[in-house]
Scaffold this motif. Structure first.
Motif, PDB file in Angstrom:
ATOM      1  N   ASN A  31       0.826  -1.204   0.000  1.00 30.03           N
ATOM      2  CA  ASN A  31       0.000   0.000   0.000  1.00 30.03           C
ATOM      3  C   ASN A  31       0.861   1.256   0.000  1.00 30.03           C
ATOM      4  OD1 ASN A  31      -2.696   0.584  -0.224  1.00 30.03           O
ATOM      5  ND2 ASN A  31      -3.075   0.629   1.964  1.00 30.03           N
ATOM      6  N   LYS A  32       1.993   1.198   0.717  1.00 27.48           N
ATOM      7  CA  LYS A  32       2.887   2.354   0.824  1.00 27.48           C
ATOM      8  C   LYS A  32       3.841   2.467  -0.364  1.00 27.48           C
ATOM      9  CE  LYS A  32       2.841   2.441   5.836  1.00 27.48           C
ATOM     10  NZ  LYS A  32       3.255   1.588   6.927  1.00 27.48           N
ATOM     11  N   THR A  33       4.192   1.348  -0.999  1.00 24.85           N
ATOM     12  CA  THR A  33       5.261   1.378  -2.000  1.00 24.85           C
ATOM     13  C   THR A  33       4.803   1.177  -3.443  1.00 24.85           C
ATOM     14  OG1 THR A  33       5.684  -0.995  -1.717  1.00 24.85           O
ATOM     15  CG2 THR A  33       6.960   0.531  -0.335  1.00 24.85           C
ATOM     16  N   ALA A  34       3.616   0.644  -3.648  1.00 23.15           N
ATOM     17  CA  ALA A  34       3.156   0.362  -5.017  1.00 23.15           C
ATOM     18  C   ALA A  34       1.896   1.164  -5.323  1.00 23.15           C
ATOM     19  CB  ALA A  34       2.883  -1.128  -5.182  1.00 23.15           C
ATOM     20  N   ALA A  35       1.828   1.705  -6.526  1.00 25.70           N
ATOM     21  CA  ALA A  35       0.651   2.464  -6.947  1.00 25.70           C
ATOM     22  C   ALA A  35      -0.360   1.495  -7.567  1.00 25.70           C
ATOM     23  CB  ALA A  35       1.044   3.541  -7.945  1.00 25.70           C
ATOM     24  N   LEU A  36      -1.105   0.808  -6.699  1.00 27.95           N
ATOM     25  CA  LEU A  36      -2.087  -0.173  -7.154  1.00 27.95           C
ATOM     26  C   LEU A  36      -3.476   0.216  -6.667  1.00 27.95           C
ATOM     27  CD1 LEU A  36      -0.196  -3.467  -6.119  1.00 27.95           C
ATOM     28  CD2 LEU A  36      -0.470  -2.595  -8.447  1.00 27.95           C
ATOM     29  N   ASP A  37      -4.506  -0.229  -7.401  1.00 33.26           N
ATOM     30  CA  ASP A  37      -5.866  -0.102  -6.893  1.00 33.26           C
ATOM     31  C   ASP A  37      -5.961  -0.968  -5.646  1.00 33.26           C
ATOM     32  OD1 ASP A  37      -6.545   1.478  -9.037  1.00 33.26           O
ATOM     33  OD2 ASP A  37      -7.585  -0.115 -10.144  1.00 33.26           O
ATOM     34  N   GLU A  38      -6.863  -0.647  -4.746  1.00 31.94           N
ATOM     35  CA  GLU A  38      -6.983  -1.366  -3.474  1.00 31.94           C
ATOM     36  C   GLU A  38      -7.137  -2.877  -3.672  1.00 31.94           C
ATOM     37  OE1 GLU A  38      -6.980  -2.722   0.144  1.00 31.94           O
ATOM     38  OE2 GLU A  38      -6.508  -0.640  -0.259  1.00 31.94           O
ATOM     39  N   ILE A  39      -8.020  -3.290  -4.569  1.00 29.16           N
ATOM     40  CA  ILE A  39      -8.233  -4.734  -4.742  1.00 29.16           C
ATOM     41  C   ILE A  39      -6.974  -5.401  -5.313  1.00 29.16           C
ATOM     42  CG2 ILE A  39      -9.357  -4.498  -7.007  1.00 29.16           C
ATOM     43  CD1 ILE A  39     -10.044  -7.171  -4.232  1.00 29.16           C
ATOM     44  N   ASP A  40      -6.233  -4.691  -6.147  1.00 29.01           N
ATOM     45  CA  ASP A  40      -5.000  -5.255  -6.698  1.00 29.01           C
ATOM     46  C   ASP A  40      -3.929  -5.385  -5.609  1.00 29.01           C
ATOM     47  OD1 ASP A  40      -6.121  -5.525  -9.248  1.00 29.01           O
ATOM     48  OD2 ASP A  40      -5.605  -3.459  -9.759  1.00 29.01           O
ATOM     49  N   THR A  41      -3.955  -4.487  -4.637  1.00 29.89           N
ATOM     50  CA  THR A  41      -3.052  -4.594  -3.494  1.00 29.89           C
ATOM     51  C   THR A  41      -3.404  -5.835  -2.677  1.00 29.89           C
ATOM     52  OG1 THR A  41      -2.866  -2.185  -3.420  1.00 29.89           O
ATOM     53  CG2 THR A  41      -2.128  -3.381  -1.472  1.00 29.89           C
ATOM     54  N   VAL A  42      -4.697  -6.078  -2.472  1.00 28.37           N
ATOM     55  CA  VAL A  42      -5.144  -7.280  -1.755  1.00 28.37           C
ATOM     56  C   VAL A  42      -4.702  -8.529  -2.510  1.00 28.37           C
ATOM     57  CG1 VAL A  42      -7.165  -8.618  -1.015  1.00 28.37           C
ATOM     58  CG2 VAL A  42      -7.099  -6.144  -0.616  1.00 28.37           C
ATOM     59  N   LYS A  79      -2.218  -8.937  -4.747  1.00 27.06           N
ATOM     60  CA  LYS A  79      -0.762  -9.099  -4.732  1.00 27.06           C
ATOM     61  C   LYS A  79      -0.271  -9.538  -3.352  1.00 27.06           C
ATOM     62  CE  LYS A  79       3.223  -9.024  -6.644  1.00 27.06           C
ATOM     63  NZ  LYS A  79       3.577 -10.241  -7.363  1.00 27.06           N
ATOM     64  N   ALA A  80      -0.788  -8.912  -2.300  1.00 26.30           N
ATOM     65  CA  ALA A  80      -0.393  -9.292  -0.932  1.00 26.30           C
ATOM     66  C   ALA A  80      -0.801 -10.728  -0.643  1.00 26.30           C
ATOM     67  CB  ALA A  80      -1.010  -8.344   0.086  1.00 26.30           C
ATOM     68  N   TYR A  81      -1.979 -11.131  -1.133  1.00 22.56           N
ATOM     69  CA  TYR A  81      -2.435 -12.509  -0.898  1.00 22.56           C
ATOM     70  C   TYR A  81      -1.559 -13.500  -1.660  1.00 22.56           C
ATOM     71  CZ  TYR A  81      -5.326 -16.515   0.011  1.00 22.56           C
ATOM     72  OH  TYR A  81      -5.759 -17.753   0.430  1.00 22.56           O
ATOM     73  N   GLN A  82      -1.162 -13.150  -2.880  1.00 19.15           N
ATOM     74  CA  GLN A  82      -0.255 -14.019  -3.642  1.00 19.15           C
ATOM     75  C   GLN A  82       1.092 -14.155  -2.936  1.00 19.15           C
ATOM     76  OE1 GLN A  82      -0.659 -11.818  -7.338  1.00 19.15           O
ATOM     77  NE2 GLN A  82      -2.003 -13.381  -8.225  1.00 19.15           N
ATOM     78  N   ARG A 120     -11.263 -13.985   3.320  1.00 22.18           N
ATOM     79  CA  ARG A 120     -10.972 -13.483   4.669  1.00 22.18           C
ATOM     80  C   ARG A 120      -9.936 -12.357   4.618  1.00 22.18           C
ATOM     81  NH1 ARG A 120     -13.365 -15.901   9.063  1.00 22.18           N
ATOM     82  NH2 ARG A 120     -13.816 -18.115   8.882  1.00 22.18           N
ATOM     83  N   ALA A 121      -8.951 -12.472   3.736  1.00 21.65           N
ATOM     84  CA  ALA A 121      -7.937 -11.420   3.593  1.00 21.65           C
ATOM     85  C   ALA A 121      -8.599 -10.114   3.151  1.00 21.65           C
ATOM     86  CB  ALA A 121      -6.869 -11.846   2.591  1.00 21.65           C
ATOM     87  N   TRP A 122      -9.488 -10.197   2.186  1.00 18.22           N
ATOM     88  CA  TRP A 122     -10.228  -9.031   1.694  1.00 18.22           C
ATOM     89  C   TRP A 122     -11.053  -8.428   2.827  1.00 18.22           C
ATOM     90  CZ3 TRP A 122     -15.684  -8.749   1.045  1.00 18.22           C
ATOM     91  CH2 TRP A 122     -16.138  -7.636   0.338  1.00 18.22           C
ATOM     92  N   ARG A 123     -11.718  -9.316   3.587  1.00 19.25           N
ATOM     93  CA  ARG A 123     -12.550  -8.883   4.707  1.00 19.25           C
ATOM     94  C   ARG A 123     -11.691  -8.201   5.785  1.00 19.25           C
ATOM     95  NH1 ARG A 123     -17.567  -7.369   4.870  1.00 19.25           N
ATOM     96  NH2 ARG A 123     -18.930  -8.857   5.849  1.00 19.25           N
ATOM     97  N   LEU A 124     -10.512  -8.753   6.036  1.00 20.72           N
ATOM     98  CA  LEU A 124      -9.583  -8.185   7.009  1.00 20.72           C
ATOM     99  C   LEU A 124      -9.237  -6.743   6.654  1.00 20.72           C
ATOM    100  CD1 LEU A 124      -7.568  -8.345   9.384  1.00 20.72           C
ATOM    101  CD2 LEU A 124      -5.970  -9.475   7.817  1.00 20.72           C
TER     102      LEU A 124
END
Length: 184
Positions: free
Chosen positions: A85-96, A98-101, A120-124
């Motif tokens: 979220n701090k380092t990549a210019a991604l849409d919120e869902i794309d951040t979720v 990528k982080a989940y991957q 659950r990750a999205w919900r978190l």
């Protein structure tokens, strides 16, 4: 020109939905994160997953994230999410996504079963965005863990530094044990 742009936007939405389906997301996540109609998402889900989506409500309680092992998994994911979220210019869902991957890659590298589903990750992330959950630093190791927002930060001790008495006694013994967990 607007016509071609809408086709590109739709293609991106379909690609995002396919990625989420492949990660095991529930249909409600797809509905929330794309502009595609319910009917199209349902057809897409059946085509990609080869089955109908699961029925029922999404998890709505923060309690699951507070239990011992789920908290460690959720905290690992959320730290990755916050970093992206701090380092990549991604849409919120794309951040979720990528982080989940990244979370799944870490689980595979450690030979561990992922406890956190993409839903659950999205919900978190939604719970954190709504102030229902937050991250608190452990007063012993300094790692950041998922907590309720009213946790007293200077006395907080994480589940890795202070595991429950029965931890590691069951079938999944050692799944997130001391040395391996602190090797990061």
């Amino acid at each position: 020109m607007a016509r071609s742009k809408s086709i590109l936007t739709e293609a991106k939405q379909i690609e995002r939905a396919v990625t989420l389906i492949n990660l095991g997301a529930r249909l409600q996540v797809l509905e929330s994160e794309t502009d595609l109609s319910y009917e199209r998402l349902l057809r897409l889900y059946k085509e990609v997953a080869g089955k109908s989506p699961s029925k029922g409500q999404l998890p709505f309680s923060t309690d699951w994230f507070m239990t011992w092992q789920p908290n460690i998994h959720s905290s690992l994911f959320l730290n990755m999410h916050e970093y992206l979220n701090k380092t990549a210019a991604l849409d919120e869902i794309d951040t979720v996504i990528k982080a989940y991957q990244l979370y799944l890659e870490q689980m595979q590298a450690q030979g561990l079963e992922p406890l956190l589903s993409v839903t659950r990750a999205w919900r978190l992330v939604k719970f954190v965005d709504n102030g229902m959950l937050t991250m608190t630093a452990c007063s012993k190791c300094g790692g950041h863990f998922v907590t309720h927002p009213h946790e007293i930060a200077r006395h907080y001790v994480c589940g890795l530094c202070n595991p429950p008495a029965r931890a590691g006694k069951g079938k999944l013994a050692g799944s997130l044990g001391g040395e391996a967990a602190h090797a990061h």
